[in-house]
Design an enzyme around this catalytic site. Structure first.
Site, PDB file in Angstrom:
ATOM      1  CE  LYS A 188     -42.376  10.546  16.920  1.00  0.00           C
ATOM      2  NZ  LYS A 188     -42.612  11.918  17.214  1.00  0.00           N
ATOM      3  CB  ILE A 189     -38.600  13.374  12.058  1.00  0.00           C
ATOM      4  CG1 ILE A 189     -38.886  13.980  13.430  1.00  0.00           C
ATOM      5  CG2 ILE A 189     -39.041  14.307  10.942  1.00  0.00           C
ATOM      6  CD1 ILE A 189     -40.352  14.161  13.771  1.00  0.00           C
TER       7      ILE A 189
END
Length: 97
Positions: free
Chosen positions: A28-29
């Site tokens: 996600k990051i």
């Protein structure tokens, strides 16, 4: 020196994998970094809000990594823009329904 600039120019999958190699950076990051920091519109970050929106509006339920892959398939080269609309909708309106 130059690592970030080089990462930014790699094909999406390679850039994402390279970012994930950094300590504390997950899928996600990495997708957020590519979408917001490198203007890579094909990135499709999946968090709990996007998972809710995909389940509610597209009847898609799966692991975040599979949802990110599916989001890129469904929404194409501008998946990141679609992700932002889904996220915003779910945060502002969808969570009340």
């Amino acid at each position: 020196p130059g690592w970030l600039e080089e990462t930014r120019t790699l094909p999406y999958v390679e850039a994402r994998e390279r970012l994930i190699l950094l300590p504390g950076v997950g899928p996600k990051i990495a997708d957020c970094t590519l979408l917001f920091g490198a203007a890579r519109l094909e990135a499709f970050p999946v968090d709990v809000w996007v998972m809710k929106a995909l389940a509610r509006h597209y009847v898609l339920k799966s692991a975040p990594s599979k949802l990110a892959e599916r989001g890129r398939e469904v929404f194409g080269p501008c998946a990141g823009l679609a992700q932002q609309y889904l996220f915003s909708w779910e945060r502002r309106r969808g969570s009340r329904a």
